[in-house]
Motif scaffolding. Structure first.
Motif, PDB file in Angstrom:
ATOM      1  N   LEU A 272       0.599  -1.045   0.010  1.00 12.62           N
ATOM      2  CA  LEU A 272      -0.059   0.003   0.431  1.00 12.62           C
ATOM      3  C   LEU A 272       1.163   1.373  -0.337  1.00 12.62           C
ATOM      4  CD1 LEU A 272      -3.092  -0.796   2.656  1.00 12.62           C
ATOM      5  CD2 LEU A 272      -3.029  -0.255   0.125  1.00 12.62           C
ATOM      6  N   LEU A 273       1.662   1.325   1.016  1.00 18.36           N
ATOM      7  CA  LEU A 273       2.678   2.482   0.318  1.00 18.36           C
ATOM      8  C   LEU A 273       3.531   2.478  -0.928  1.00 18.36           C
ATOM      9  CD1 LEU A 273       3.386   1.742   4.221  1.00 18.36           C
ATOM     10  CD2 LEU A 273       2.449   3.783   3.417  1.00 18.36           C
ATOM     11  N   ASP A 274       3.479   1.632  -1.605  1.00 18.13           N
ATOM     12  CA  ASP A 274       4.443   1.558  -2.300  1.00 18.13           C
ATOM     13  C   ASP A 274       6.552   1.603  -2.304  1.00 18.13           C
ATOM     14  OD1 ASP A 274       3.527   1.919  -5.138  1.00 18.13           O
ATOM     15  OD2 ASP A 274       3.367   4.122  -4.654  1.00 18.13           O
ATOM     16  N   LYS A 275       6.272   0.748  -1.260  1.00 20.03           N
ATOM     17  CA  LYS A 275       7.811   0.065  -0.733  1.00 20.03           C
ATOM     18  C   LYS A 275       8.099  -1.099  -1.277  1.00 20.03           C
ATOM     19  CE  LYS A 275       7.959   2.956   3.701  1.00 20.03           C
ATOM     20  NZ  LYS A 275       7.886   2.441   4.709  1.00 20.03           N
ATOM     21  N   LYS A 276       6.791  -2.196  -1.976  1.00 16.42           N
ATOM     22  CA  LYS A 276       6.790  -3.258  -2.919  1.00 16.42           C
ATOM     23  C   LYS A 276       6.423  -3.333  -3.534  1.00 16.42           C
ATOM     24  CE  LYS A 276       8.916  -6.242   1.114  1.00 16.42           C
ATOM     25  NZ  LYS A 276       9.084  -7.243   1.630  1.00 16.42           N
ATOM     26  N   ASN A 277       6.715  -3.674  -4.404  1.00 15.58           N
ATOM     27  CA  ASN A 277       5.653  -4.029  -6.074  1.00 15.58           C
ATOM     28  C   ASN A 277       5.363  -5.182  -6.333  1.00 15.58           C
ATOM     29  OD1 ASN A 277       6.573  -1.370  -6.449  1.00 15.58           O
ATOM     30  ND2 ASN A 277       8.346  -1.504  -7.561  1.00 15.58           N
ATOM     31  N   GLU A 278       4.413  -5.600  -7.043  1.00 17.20           N
ATOM     32  CA  GLU A 278       4.221  -7.324  -7.173  1.00 17.20           C
ATOM     33  C   GLU A 278       5.269  -8.209  -7.190  1.00 17.20           C
ATOM     34  OE1 GLU A 278       0.882  -6.926 -10.015  1.00 17.20           O
ATOM     35  OE2 GLU A 278       1.281  -9.656 -10.454  1.00 17.20           O
ATOM     36  N   GLU A 279       5.970  -7.336  -8.188  1.00 19.13           N
ATOM     37  CA  GLU A 279       7.454  -8.884  -8.092  1.00 19.13           C
ATOM     38  C   GLU A 279       8.166  -8.598  -7.344  1.00 19.13           C
ATOM     39  OE1 GLU A 279       6.966  -5.327 -10.431  1.00 19.13           O
ATOM     40  OE2 GLU A 279       5.978  -6.150 -11.162  1.00 19.13           O
ATOM     41  N   ASP A 280       8.452  -7.726  -6.004  1.00 20.43           N
ATOM     42  CA  ASP A 280       8.497  -8.789  -5.067  1.00 20.43           C
ATOM     43  C   ASP A 280       7.788  -9.517  -4.205  1.00 20.43           C
ATOM     44  OD1 ASP A 280      10.281  -6.403  -5.535  1.00 20.43           O
ATOM     45  OD2 ASP A 280       8.840  -4.722  -4.537  1.00 20.43           O
ATOM     46  N   LEU A 281       6.357  -9.970  -4.452  1.00 19.80           N
ATOM     47  CA  LEU A 281       6.052 -10.812  -3.829  1.00 19.80           C
ATOM     48  C   LEU A 281       6.103 -11.872  -4.111  1.00 19.80           C
ATOM     49  CD1 LEU A 281       2.845  -8.635  -3.461  1.00 19.80           C
ATOM     50  CD2 LEU A 281       4.931  -8.476  -1.403  1.00 19.80           C
ATOM     51  N   TYR A 282       6.504 -11.971  -4.750  1.00 20.50           N
ATOM     52  CA  TYR A 282       6.779 -13.615  -5.161  1.00 20.50           C
ATOM     53  C   TYR A 282       6.946 -15.061  -4.459  1.00 20.50           C
ATOM     54  CZ  TYR A 282       3.139 -12.520  -8.892  1.00 20.50           C
ATOM     55  OH  TYR A 282       2.165 -11.820  -9.477  1.00 20.50           O
TER      56      TYR A 282
ATOM     57  N   ILE B  95      -3.391  -1.066   7.999  1.00 20.27           N
ATOM     58  CA  ILE B  95      -3.939  -0.861   7.029  1.00 20.27           C
ATOM     59  C   ILE B  95      -4.746   0.592   7.437  1.00 20.27           C
ATOM     60  CG2 ILE B  95      -6.389  -0.365   5.112  1.00 20.27           C
ATOM     61  CD1 ILE B  95      -6.719  -3.174   5.145  1.00 20.27           C
ATOM     62  N   ALA B  96      -5.071   0.525   8.503  1.00 19.54           N
ATOM     63  CA  ALA B  96      -5.454   2.327   9.343  1.00 19.54           C
ATOM     64  C   ALA B  96      -3.625   2.760   9.347  1.00 19.54           C
ATOM     65  CB  ALA B  96      -6.143   2.062  10.826  1.00 19.54           C
ATOM     66  N   SER B  97      -2.405   1.553   9.942  1.00 15.19           N
ATOM     67  CA  SER B  97      -1.279   2.360  10.201  1.00 15.19           C
ATOM     68  C   SER B  97      -1.184   2.847   8.664  1.00 15.19           C
ATOM     69  CB  SER B  97      -0.343   1.336  10.347  1.00 15.19           C
ATOM     70  OG  SER B  97       1.535   1.130  10.015  1.00 15.19           O
ATOM     71  N   SER B  98      -0.490   2.132   7.269  1.00 18.11           N
ATOM     72  CA  SER B  98      -0.135   2.646   5.899  1.00 18.11           C
ATOM     73  C   SER B  98      -1.157   3.476   5.511  1.00 18.11           C
ATOM     74  CB  SER B  98      -0.701   1.136   5.446  1.00 18.11           C
ATOM     75  OG  SER B  98       0.166   0.372   5.544  1.00 18.11           O
ATOM     76  N   LEU B  99      -2.598   3.997   5.243  1.00 24.22           N
ATOM     77  CA  LEU B  99      -3.167   4.775   4.972  1.00 24.22           C
ATOM     78  C   LEU B  99      -2.926   6.080   6.021  1.00 24.22           C
ATOM     79  CD1 LEU B  99      -6.764   3.481   4.120  1.00 24.22           C
ATOM     80  CD2 LEU B  99      -5.107   3.374   2.801  1.00 24.22           C
ATOM     81  N   SER B 100      -2.937   5.889   7.530  1.00 21.00           N
ATOM     82  CA  SER B 100      -2.449   7.222   7.718  1.00 21.00           C
ATOM     83  C   SER B 100      -0.987   8.554   7.040  1.00 21.00           C
ATOM     84  CB  SER B 100      -2.489   6.539   9.826  1.00 21.00           C
ATOM     85  OG  SER B 100      -1.394   8.038  10.304  1.00 21.00           O
ATOM     86  N   GLN B 101      -0.388   6.788   7.532  1.00 21.14           N
ATOM     87  CA  GLN B 101       1.191   7.318   6.296  1.00 21.14           C
ATOM     88  C   GLN B 101       0.886   8.015   5.116  1.00 21.14           C
ATOM     89  OE1 GLN B 101       4.369   4.787   7.550  1.00 21.14           O
ATOM     90  NE2 GLN B 101       2.670   3.594   8.844  1.00 21.14           N
ATOM     91  N   LEU B 102       0.333   7.894   4.361  1.00 22.34           N
ATOM     92  CA  LEU B 102      -0.485   8.539   3.058  1.00 22.34           C
ATOM     93  C   LEU B 102      -1.574   9.422   3.585  1.00 22.34           C
ATOM     94  CD1 LEU B 102      -1.024   4.979   1.452  1.00 22.34           C
ATOM     95  CD2 LEU B 102       0.960   6.639   1.089  1.00 22.34           C
ATOM     96  N   GLN B 103      -1.682  10.109   4.446  1.00 16.06           N
ATOM     97  CA  GLN B 103      -1.773  11.270   5.390  1.00 16.06           C
ATOM     98  C   GLN B 103      -3.357  11.094   5.313  1.00 16.06           C
ATOM     99  OE1 GLN B 103       0.518  13.144   6.521  1.00 16.06           O
ATOM    100  NE2 GLN B 103       1.795  11.693   5.087  1.00 16.06           N
ATOM    101  N   LYS B 104      -3.762   9.747   5.195  1.00 19.55           N
ATOM    102  CA  LYS B 104      -5.375   9.836   5.422  1.00 19.55           C
ATOM    103  C   LYS B 104      -5.373  10.146   6.702  1.00 19.55           C
ATOM    104  CE  LYS B 104      -4.862   8.720   1.358  1.00 19.55           C
ATOM    105  NZ  LYS B 104      -6.177   9.936  -0.293  1.00 19.55           N
ATOM    106  N   LYS B 105      -6.961  10.936   6.654  1.00 20.18           N
ATOM    107  CA  LYS B 105      -7.469  10.353   7.870  1.00 20.18           C
ATOM    108  C   LYS B 105      -8.149   9.515   8.505  1.00 20.18           C
ATOM    109  CE  LYS B 105      -9.903  12.368  11.593  1.00 20.18           C
ATOM    110  NZ  LYS B 105      -9.248  11.630  12.671  1.00 20.18           N
TER     111      LYS B 105
END
Lengths: 105, 409
Positions: free
Chosen positions: B51-61, B158-168
């Motif tokens: 979610l934070l764009d630190k890992k892409n799909e290719e990194d997950l396999y 998810i709450a932690s990630s979205l908070s880091q994306l400046q969401k309320k």
């Protein structure tokens, strides 16, 4: 081989057996281990996620990452257990007059 | 002997089982049947680094196509709709048939869904697979106020990630603490404080009476008549084992597929591993079902050994983690059956751990700290619980005393 690349880490009694210490030098960070048969050194950060292995558990020849339990062989740096899959870089170590030195390239 | 081995379920347990079988059996056909059109991948990053764009799909396999080819492991994207255990056959909806000599069921688990009015069913998002993670990542881009229903691991990550994306972010939890199903209140309260410090709103002890859709936003009416306005809804309210396929068969089910300590089910030559299995644990002398990374991997490996004829008991001590903000939470063993609690540390910068003891024996521990700070002690605790160790409480409670000595011979 130039002698100046050997960097002093500290005295041999600064590490307990089957344990490790963190060693920072310039902008790099390392782990230095004392195993039953001697001293070893690896990069400090886990290859899986940015966490320092200084808080990990040393068991026999292995270091286990404290965050997600990826396991590396301390002597070879080989990643032995997921989530770690990329090997850990290792460094030569020597002991001289009860002082530990590592060779940084 | 050359057998047909089928692994039903293309997740972590399935892939680890397949590779373990191959290590012990170079001849048999091994085929994984996966429903997602993807090779097995890691799920933990989906709610965090993905979610934070630190890992892409290719990194997950977990492993590439080449690794599977090299090890002669087939992977097919197919959906099985019927099972005939008596004749050892699996059917697709087009009546294609797969025959097996040994079957491993590793179908995992699926999200529980909120019961919602029809007009809202597509308005609440869930996160279990890569597709859902991509959808959430994409949709929240132009949203501001996000409400997460359920204060468990997934909701809080998810709450932690979205908070880091400046969401309320607002989290609504029906229970009186966060992560109440498994995490002790002492640690849950510390986690709650961190979320509050980062500006997330946490609402406990409240139920949702109604969700009202208004143009591009929603009003959530709670059972105390308070109202929350939100732009986007995500729910993480737990999961159930994926066993629908087996409901009208002889396979013994009870909160998942009942399995013994060798991953064997009630039907000969049928094994189960990972989230879907409710397995007998010899140390706890009861059946347990776990949903965790470590379990999916190790249970898959254990099933693989047993399928390949290497009889192996599964005795792994439960261990799980959650990463939220810069904190790492870990739990090992059993923390809900105790007569004594010992606290180690009181500052999350150095790590805080609670040990749970029964009859003086350590049963489990739960800790929270800046990344990595509790890992070693939690790991040592796993080893201590394995051996039913009675430990000097002074050592447990004094952070200046290293626990390493407790496991050295």
């Amino acid at each position: 081989m130039s002698e100046e690349n050997w960097i002093e880490v500290g005295s041999t009694d600064s590490i307990e057996e089957e344990d490790l210490i963190r060693f920072d030098h310039q902008d790099k960070t390392f782990c230095v281990y004392r195993l039953i048969d001697g001293f070893y050194a690896t990069d400090g950060m886990c290859t899986h996620e940015a966490v320092h292995l200084e808080d990990g558990l040393v068991m026999d020849d292995e270091i286990e990452c404290p965050m997600h339990q990826g396991i590396f062989n301390i002597k070879s740096g080989e990643a032995l257990s997921p989530p770690a899959c990329e090997d850990l870089k290792t460094y030569p170590v020597k002991v001289d007059n009860d002082k530990i030195f590592i060779k940084i390239d | 002997m050359k057998n047909n081995i089928i692994i039903l379920g293309g997740g972590q347990a399935g892939i680890y089982a397949a590779r373990e079988i191959r290590q012990n059996d170079s001849e048999s056909n091994i085929k994984i049947l996966g429903e997602e059109n993807l090779l097995p991948y890691e799920r933990p990053p989906l709610s965090k680094d993905f979610l934070l764009d630190k890992k892409n799909e290719e990194d997950l396999y977990f492993y590439s196509d080449e690794v599977l080819k090299k090890e002669n492991i087939d992977f097919e994207y197919v959906s099985i709709t019927k099972v005939d255990f008596e004749n050892k056959k699996l059917f697709t909806k087009n009546d294609e048939v797969y025959f097996y000599d040994s079957l491993l069921i590793s179908t995992g688990s699926e999200n529980k869904k909120l019961s919602l009015d029809n007009n809202l069913i597509n308005d609440v998002y869930y996160l279990r697979n890569l597709e859902e993670a991509k959808t959430i990542k994409d949709k929240v881009l132009n949203k501001n106020k996000i409400t997460i229903i359920g204060g468990g691991f997934i909701g809080l990550e998810i709450a932690s990630s979205l908070s880091q994306l400046q969401k309320k972010v607002t989290v609504i939890e029906i229970g009186d603490q966060l992560m109440g199903r498994i995490i002790p209140k002492q640690i849950a309260d510390l986690v709650q404080n961190i979320h509050l410090e980062h500006g997330n709103e946490i609402i406990l002890n409240k139920q949702i009476d109604k969700i009202i859709k208004k143009d591009d936003m929603y009003e959530i009416l709670l059972n105390d008549n308070s109202l929350i306005e939100t732009d986007f809804l995500i729910a993480g309210i737990g999961s159930t084992p994926s066993v629908k396929l087996f409901e009208n068969t002889n396979l013994k089910l009870n909160n998942g597929i009942t399995t013994n300590q060798f991953c064997e089910t009630s039907i000969k030559d049928v094994y189960a591993a990972g989230d879907v299995s409710n397995f007998y644990h010899p140390l706890y002398e009861r059946n347990i079902r776990l949903e965790s990374y470590q379990h999916a991997q190790n249970h898959g490996i254990c099933a693989g050994k047993n399928i390949a004829g290497v009889k192996t008991e599964y005795t792994s001590i439960p261990w799980m983690w959650s990463d939220q903000f810069n904190l790492n939470l870990q739990l090992t063993g059993i923390c809900d059956d105790y007569d004594e609690i010992i606290e180690r540390g009181n500052d999350i910068n150095n790590g805080v751990i609670y040990f749970f003891l029964k009859n003086k024996i350590i049963r489990g521990a739960c800790g929270l700290g800046i990344a990595g700070k509790v890992g070693r002690d939690i790991r040592i605790t796993s080893k201590l619980t394995e051996k039913n160790t009675i430990v000097d409480k002074q050592i447990l409670s004094d952070q200046n005393l290293k626990l390493n000595k407790l496991i050295q011979k």
